[in-house]
Motif scaffolding. Structure first.
Motif, mmCIF file in Angstrom:
data_model
loop_
_atom_site.group_PDB
_atom_site.id
_atom_site.type_symbol
_atom_site.label_atom_id
_atom_site.label_comp_id
_atom_site.label_asym_id
_atom_site.label_seq_id
_atom_site.Cartn_x
_atom_site.Cartn_y
_atom_site.Cartn_z
ATOM 1 N N SER A 1 3.816 9.911 -9.865
ATOM 2 C CA SER A 1 3.198 10.154 -11.165
ATOM 3 C C SER A 1 2.545 11.532 -11.233
ATOM 4 C CB SER A 1 2.168 9.070 -11.487
ATOM 5 O OG SER A 1 1.077 9.138 -10.595
ATOM 6 N N ALA A 2 2.168 12.081 -10.087
ATOM 7 C CA ALA A 2 1.548 13.398 -10.046
ATOM 8 C C ALA A 2 2.556 14.529 -9.856
ATOM 9 C CB ALA A 2 0.522 13.442 -8.917
ATOM 10 N N ALA A 3 3.807 14.176 -9.605
ATOM 11 C CA ALA A 3 4.832 15.193 -9.322
ATOM 12 C C ALA A 3 5.239 15.930 -10.592
ATOM 13 C CB ALA A 3 6.050 14.538 -8.686
ATOM 14 N N ASP A 4 5.567 17.208 -10.420
ATOM 15 C CA ASP A 4 6.013 18.024 -11.551
ATOM 16 C C ASP A 4 7.459 17.722 -11.929
ATOM 17 O OD1 ASP A 4 3.576 19.311 -11.748
ATOM 18 O OD2 ASP A 4 4.170 20.924 -10.396
ATOM 19 N N GLY A 5 8.303 17.515 -10.940
ATOM 20 C CA GLY A 5 9.724 17.307 -11.191
ATOM 21 C C GLY A 5 10.056 15.874 -11.520
ATOM 22 N N GLU A 6 11.352 15.642 -11.664
ATOM 23 C CA GLU A 6 11.826 14.304 -12.002
ATOM 24 C C GLU A 6 11.754 13.350 -10.812
ATOM 25 O OE1 GLU A 6 16.020 12.332 -13.336
ATOM 26 O OE2 GLU A 6 15.468 14.247 -14.245
ATOM 27 N N ARG A 7 12.008 13.876 -9.610
ATOM 28 C CA ARG A 7 12.023 13.047 -8.404
ATOM 29 C C ARG A 7 11.210 13.704 -7.298
ATOM 30 N NH1 ARG A 7 17.277 9.849 -7.617
ATOM 31 N NH2 ARG A 7 18.105 9.739 -9.709
ATOM 32 N N LEU A 8 10.751 12.870 -6.380
ATOM 33 C CA LEU A 8 10.091 13.402 -5.200
ATOM 34 C C LEU A 8 11.153 13.871 -4.213
ATOM 35 C CD1 LEU A 8 7.342 10.716 -4.501
ATOM 36 C CD2 LEU A 8 7.048 12.944 -5.570
ATOM 37 N N SER A 9 10.912 14.978 -3.575
ATOM 38 C CA SER A 9 11.841 15.462 -2.554
ATOM 39 C C SER A 9 11.726 14.564 -1.321
ATOM 40 C CB SER A 9 11.512 16.901 -2.168
ATOM 41 O OG SER A 9 10.290 16.943 -1.455
ATOM 42 N N ASP B 1 8.401 11.793 2.803
ATOM 43 C CA ASP B 1 7.990 11.688 4.206
ATOM 44 C C ASP B 1 6.512 12.012 4.375
ATOM 45 O OD1 ASP B 1 10.541 10.951 4.913
ATOM 46 O OD2 ASP B 1 11.072 12.883 5.805
ATOM 47 N N GLU B 2 6.052 13.020 3.645
ATOM 48 C CA GLU B 2 4.639 13.409 3.715
ATOM 49 C C GLU B 2 3.742 12.282 3.211
ATOM 50 O OE1 GLU B 2 1.671 16.636 1.603
ATOM 51 O OE2 GLU B 2 3.818 17.042 1.596
ATOM 52 N N GLU C 1 0.828 -1.205 0.000
ATOM 53 C CA GLU C 1 0.000 0.000 0.000
ATOM 54 C C GLU C 1 0.868 1.263 0.000
ATOM 55 O OE1 GLU C 1 -3.403 2.183 2.719
ATOM 56 O OE2 GLU C 1 -2.990 0.074 3.038
ATOM 57 N N LEU C 2 1.935 1.269 0.806
ATOM 58 C CA LEU C 2 2.837 2.421 0.838
ATOM 59 C C LEU C 2 3.536 2.623 -0.505
ATOM 60 C CD1 LEU C 2 4.401 2.026 4.390
ATOM 61 C CD2 LEU C 2 2.728 3.734 3.647
ATOM 62 N N CYS C 3 3.948 1.539 -1.131
ATOM 63 C CA CYS C 3 4.572 1.641 -2.459
ATOM 64 C C CYS C 3 3.591 2.224 -3.463
ATOM 65 C CB CYS C 3 5.056 0.270 -2.933
ATOM 66 S SG CYS C 3 6.524 -0.311 -2.076
ATOM 67 N N GLY C 4 2.357 1.810 -3.375
ATOM 68 C CA GLY C 4 1.325 2.347 -4.263
ATOM 69 C C GLY C 4 1.142 3.838 -4.058
ATOM 70 N N GLU C 5 1.150 4.272 -2.799
ATOM 71 C CA GLU C 5 1.022 5.702 -2.506
ATOM 72 C C GLU C 5 2.195 6.487 -3.087
ATOM 73 O OE1 GLU C 5 -1.593 7.239 -1.160
ATOM 74 O OE2 GLU C 5 -2.628 5.334 -0.954
ATOM 75 N N LEU C 6 3.392 5.917 -2.993
ATOM 76 C CA LEU C 6 4.570 6.582 -3.566
ATOM 77 C C LEU C 6 4.470 6.658 -5.089
ATOM 78 C CD1 LEU C 6 7.529 5.219 -1.432
ATOM 79 C CD2 LEU C 6 6.715 7.584 -1.559
ATOM 80 N N ILE C 7 3.997 5.611 -5.711
ATOM 81 C CA ILE C 7 3.850 5.596 -7.171
ATOM 82 C C ILE C 7 2.850 6.657 -7.608
ATOM 83 C CG2 ILE C 7 2.968 4.229 -9.112
ATOM 84 C CD1 ILE C 7 4.216 1.760 -7.647
#
Length: 60
Positions: free
Chosen positions: A31-39, A44-45, A21-27
């Motif tokens: 996919s919704a992030a503007d940049g290349e990587r999540l900060s 953490d959020e 479930e956590l991996c799904g939330e990260l995915i």
């Protein structure tokens, strides 16, 4: 070959399900992030990580 009865094959690993479930939330967040990587802060959020400093601040 020994086959387990159906009743024992239905046991679920709750830790594995929580990790999936956590991996799904990260995915979804990635996919919704503007940049290349999540900060790190965004990760953490998404994972609902509370830093030690934030946790101490809430206890006051």
């Amino acid at each position: 070959m020994h086959v387990a009865p159906p009743s024992t094959t239905l046991v679920q690993d709750h830790v594995a399900l929580a990790e999936i479930e956590l991996c799904g939330e990260l995915i979804i967040a990635a996919s919704a992030a503007d940049g290349e990587r999540l900060s790190p802060a965004r990760i953490d959020e998404v994972l609902k990580v509370v830093t030690e400093r934030a946790a101490l601040g809430r206890q006051d």
